[in-house]
Design a protein around this motif. Structure first.
Motif, PDB file in Angstrom:
ATOM      1  N   THR A  20     -12.606   0.330  15.293  1.00  0.00           N
ATOM      2  CA  THR A  20     -13.856   0.302  14.545  1.00  0.00           C
ATOM      3  C   THR A  20     -14.249  -1.125  14.225  1.00  0.00           C
ATOM      4  O   THR A  20     -15.408  -1.522  14.331  1.00  0.00           O
ATOM      5  CB  THR A  20     -13.722   1.113  13.242  1.00  0.00           C
ATOM      6  N   ALA A  24     -17.674  -3.162  15.373  1.00  0.00           N
ATOM      7  CA  ALA A  24     -18.653  -3.301  14.304  1.00  0.00           C
ATOM      8  C   ALA A  24     -19.842  -4.087  14.831  1.00  0.00           C
ATOM      9  O   ALA A  24     -19.687  -4.971  15.668  1.00  0.00           O
ATOM     10  CB  ALA A  24     -18.029  -4.021  13.112  1.00  0.00           C
ATOM     11  N   ASP A  25     -21.054  -3.762  14.375  1.00  0.00           N
ATOM     12  CA  ASP A  25     -22.246  -4.395  14.918  1.00  0.00           C
ATOM     13  C   ASP A  25     -22.516  -5.688  14.166  1.00  0.00           C
ATOM     14  O   ASP A  25     -22.973  -5.673  13.032  1.00  0.00           O
ATOM     15  CB  ASP A  25     -23.450  -3.459  14.829  1.00  0.00           C
ATOM     16  N   ASP A 656     -25.482   0.019  10.113  1.00  0.00           N
ATOM     17  CA  ASP A 656     -24.036  -0.191  10.073  1.00  0.00           C
ATOM     18  C   ASP A 656     -23.685  -1.077   8.887  1.00  0.00           C
ATOM     19  O   ASP A 656     -24.483  -1.901   8.425  1.00  0.00           O
ATOM     20  CB  ASP A 656     -23.575  -0.848  11.371  1.00  0.00           C
ATOM     21  N   GLU A 657     -22.468  -0.925   8.382  1.00  0.00           N
ATOM     22  CA  GLU A 657     -22.063  -1.571   7.140  1.00  0.00           C
ATOM     23  C   GLU A 657     -22.118  -3.098   7.237  1.00  0.00           C
ATOM     24  O   GLU A 657     -22.527  -3.772   6.281  1.00  0.00           O
ATOM     25  CB  GLU A 657     -20.647  -1.127   6.755  1.00  0.00           C
ATOM     26  N   GLU A 658     -21.716  -3.655   8.372  1.00  0.00           N
ATOM     27  CA  GLU A 658     -21.658  -5.117   8.478  1.00  0.00           C
ATOM     28  C   GLU A 658     -23.040  -5.738   8.345  1.00  0.00           C
ATOM     29  O   GLU A 658     -23.242  -6.669   7.565  1.00  0.00           O
ATOM     30  CB  GLU A 658     -21.014  -5.533   9.801  1.00  0.00           C
TER      31      GLU A 658
END
Length: 718
Positions: A20, A24-25, A656-658
């Motif tokens: 994951t 990550a993006d 996405d979270e990032e």
């Protein structure tokens, strides 16, 4: 055995977490995110309509098309359509008039209208089979068409009945990198330069390829590798070999390289005693040097020159004019390329409004430049301000091709941390009416050549790209790179439509995300103007680094490098009188523009203090006195950043979270710095107005002395 199973499961969990993290993006893919289409109905439809992909041709560009369509369709559709002939139903066929399948369709008349870079995307039949055709006159045109086709899928468009004809409105669509040979970037806020000169020419970083891909996807066809404050070393053989390696990497994507030329190079690296453009030895030196460049880079685009501005050497050092200098270099380039000569000039020895100097120097030279010279003009006459009226040179040089220069990097717009979507700024300039040939003579028509029948046309953007993983520092900075490319290709596109495309390709096609975030992007221009430079105030930023507010800047070596030169605040009022009663810079515009901006009653309030010095009690359109209106604008701008934060915070489930956390953090910085701008500027101008801040507004957090004593260190991009 049980312990072994537990151990195995723990390892699997750790592996999944690691996987994951890897995927990550981080924004590296820009708007070229070829992820599986989430709309199952669209996905099923696309799979039915794209069962085969045939790319004709064996050129490097054709190979790029095959790879891009292969990767794109594999990602978007979750399957790779077959590629072998014969043609089957629902094939996608890409080629040119020189390839068999496209040639058989007899599209020559239609393709003649789109030129070398344009293309057609049609739903038709090929060998009796239903097909989607991407046809062009050249492989590069076909590449642009292939990217357009992928964009249709990324944005969930209907592809069942396509009849698209597309061609660029400007010929040269160029990024200007202000990158130095030591890898620092002047006015760069996204890390160091992409160009790793030390490892070139032997190592071609994948980033160079992805950079070319991104530019080709929006139609950018040129890149100036080096700073306009040029270093002559880039013209020496060791560096030309490095430049050639980049040119080779870019060529399959239709991206030509250009170089900035230091006017004094014949002295610095050529051993001559002069750089006089009329000296035969100097002219011969430039011809020999240019020939050398073309031996390394056969499709070299040409030179970009900054001369006799901000201390840079130029033809005026020798009593010559800008046309003398530009024509010498144009003769050296010949019909192989172009010379782009910047009009950003001002002389501290001229005791006049800096806004007038470009017209004063260049308009008398109209018609004296060689045919392969373009004069590159900033969107406004001062220097890439949050808002300024269109440059009076547009429309004033009908015999000389003018190239638009926008600044994508956010030197005066919060630098690397403020969210400012620039398409509305670009469009405001392009849509402005010069009245050069009556109503409707827009800046866009000047730039694209339709107004004055320019033989060459172009648009340049000062790059905001660095080696930060996400390319532009702020994730939303990518939208400005994208918007510049799209508008350079087609200035008729709307800011909203461009934002919609970019959001869909970069984040999601979910309308619950698109509507509020698109509106947020569209609002950012007015928000930032309000908390920085409302009502036509300008050039009041910090000294040298231009970071943060500095309306108190004075007593520097040049008057026009100070803030007080521009706002002219005193106890009577504020603003720069550029009407006939002041500097008469307004006299450089055509009469209808003079009439509109010269009358305080008809002058749009966004330019009020740009053209007029008005008393603090002047009644604005809101009914408030000028002082109160300035204060309310500053406070509204700062408060509206909180609204941007609220909008973004509701989108966590769509991002996405990032990237979500990255943007959230930067919005927090922007909110803090908007208050800094608000409080510092209001307190400073209050020393002249002697009026109170309206009682319903919160008082500044610190004293004016506190803000004046702030001295930021290590500000990037100087």
């Amino acid at each position: 055995m049980k312990k072994l199973r537990i151990y195995f499961l723990m390892c699997l969990v750790l592996l999944l977490k690691a996987s994951t993290a890897v995927f990550a993006d981080d924004g590296y893919r820009l708007w070229q995110r070829y992820d599986l289409i989430k709309d199952t109905g669209k996905l099923s439809n696309y799979r039915q309509l794209i069962t085969q992909v045939i790319v004709e041709g064996n050129s490097p560009a054709a190979a790029v098309i095959k790879k891009e369509l292969g990767n794109g369709l594999q990602g978007l559709l979750g399957q790779t359509p077959e590629s072998m002939q014969p043609v089957k139903d629902n094939a996608v066929v890409v080629g040119t008039t020189a390839t068999p399948l496209i040639s058989a369709l007899r599209l020559t008349d239609r393709l003649n209208k789109v030129g070398k870079e344009g293309y057609l995307i049609l739903t038709t039949t090929v060998n009796g089979k239903k097909a989607t055709v991407v046809a062009a006159n050249t492989d590069i045109g076909a590449l642009y068409g292939a990217f357009h086709f992928l964009r249709l899928l990324q944005t969930n468009q209907d592809i069942s009945k396509l009849a698209i004809t597309n061609a660029p409105k400007t010929q040269f669509r160029v990024l200007n990198h202000w990158d130095n040979l030591n890898r620092t970037v002047e006015r760069g806020y996204a890390g160091f330069s992409l160009w790793d000169w030390h490892r070139l020419p032997d190592y071609i970083d994948q980033r160079y390829i992805d950079y070319a891909r991104a530019n080709a996807s929006v139609g950018i066809n040129g890149t100036v590798l080096t700073n306009v404050n040029a270093n002559a070393l880039v013209l020496t053989k060791p560096y030309l070999e490095k430049v050639a390696a980049l040119a080779d990497a870019f060529r399959p994507y239709g991206l030509k390289v250009y170089l900035t030329a230091r006017f004094s190079a014949p002295i610095e690296i050529g051993g001559l005693k002069t750089a006089d453009p009329l000296d035969p030895a100097v002219r011969a030196w430039w011809k020999t040097k240019t020939d050398e460049i073309y031996t390394h880079v056969p499709d070299f685009g040409g030179f970009l020159v900054k001369a006799n501005s901000e201390g840079q050497p130029g033809p005026q050092n020798y009593g010559r004019n800008h046309a003398d200098g530009a024509n010498m270099m144009a003769d050296a380039v010949g019909n192989r390329g172009i010379v782009i000569w910047r009009a950003f000039v001002y002389d501290d020895k001229v005791p006049d409004d800096r806004a007038k100097q470009a017209v004063n120097e260049f308009k008398p030279l109209d018609g004296t430049f060689r045919k392969n010279v373009m004069v590159q003009v900033k969107n406004g006459a001062i220097d890439f301000q949050p808002r300024e009226p269109f440059h009076p040179l547009f429309g004033a040089m009908p015999k000389t091709p003018l190239m638009m220069e926008f600044q994508i990097t956010q030197e005066y717009l919060g630098q690397g941390t403020h969210l400012f979507y620039q398409a509305p700024l670009f469009k405001e300039t392009l849509d402005a009416d010069t009245y050069a040939k009556g109503a409707g003579s827009t800046v866009a028509k000047v730039v694209d050549g339709t107004l004055h029948k320019y033989e060459i046309t172009g648009m340049a953007g000062v790059s905001n790209i660095g080696n930060d993983r996400n390319w532009t520092g702020h994730h939303f900075g990518q939208a400005n790179w994208y918007a510049f490319g799209r508008l350079a290709w087609d200035h008729a596109l709307s800011s909203e439509a461009i934002a919609d495309e970019w959001l869909r390709m970069t984040f999601t096609n979910d309308n619950n995300f698109l509507a509020p975030v698109n509106k947020m992007m569209m609002d950012t221009r007015e928000i930032v103007v309000n908390y920085m430079t409302p009502l036509g105030l300008h050039h009041i930023m910090g000294w040298s680094h231009h970071y943060g507010p500095g309306p108190w800047i004075k007593d520097k070596q040049r008057a026009d490098w100070t803030s007080v030169y521009y706002h002219k605040a005193d106890e009577k009022g504020v603003g720069f009188d550029r009407t006939a009663s002041g500097s008469n810079a307004l006299g450089q515009y055509f009469p209808p523009v003079q009439k509109k901006f010269g009358n305080v009653k008809t002058c749009p309030e966004e330019f009020l203090l740009w053209f007029h010095h008005l008393p603090w009690d002047y009644k604005t359109k809101s009914g408030r006195p000028l002082w109160d209106e300035i204060v309310y604008r500053y406070y509204k701008g700062a408060e509206d950043v909180k609204g941007m934060q609220q909008t973004w915070n509701t989108q966590q489930s769509h991002v996405d979270e990032e990237r979500f956390q990255h943007v959230k953090t930067f919005l927090s910085i922007q909110e803090k710095e908007a208050r800094w701008w608000r409080d510092a500027c209001v307190l400073y101008f209050q020393t002249f107005s002697k009026r109170p801040i309206p009682a319903n507004l919160p008082k500044p957090e610190q004293t004016l002395e506190y803000y004046m004593n702030l001295d930021p260190k290590f500000v990037p991009g100087i």
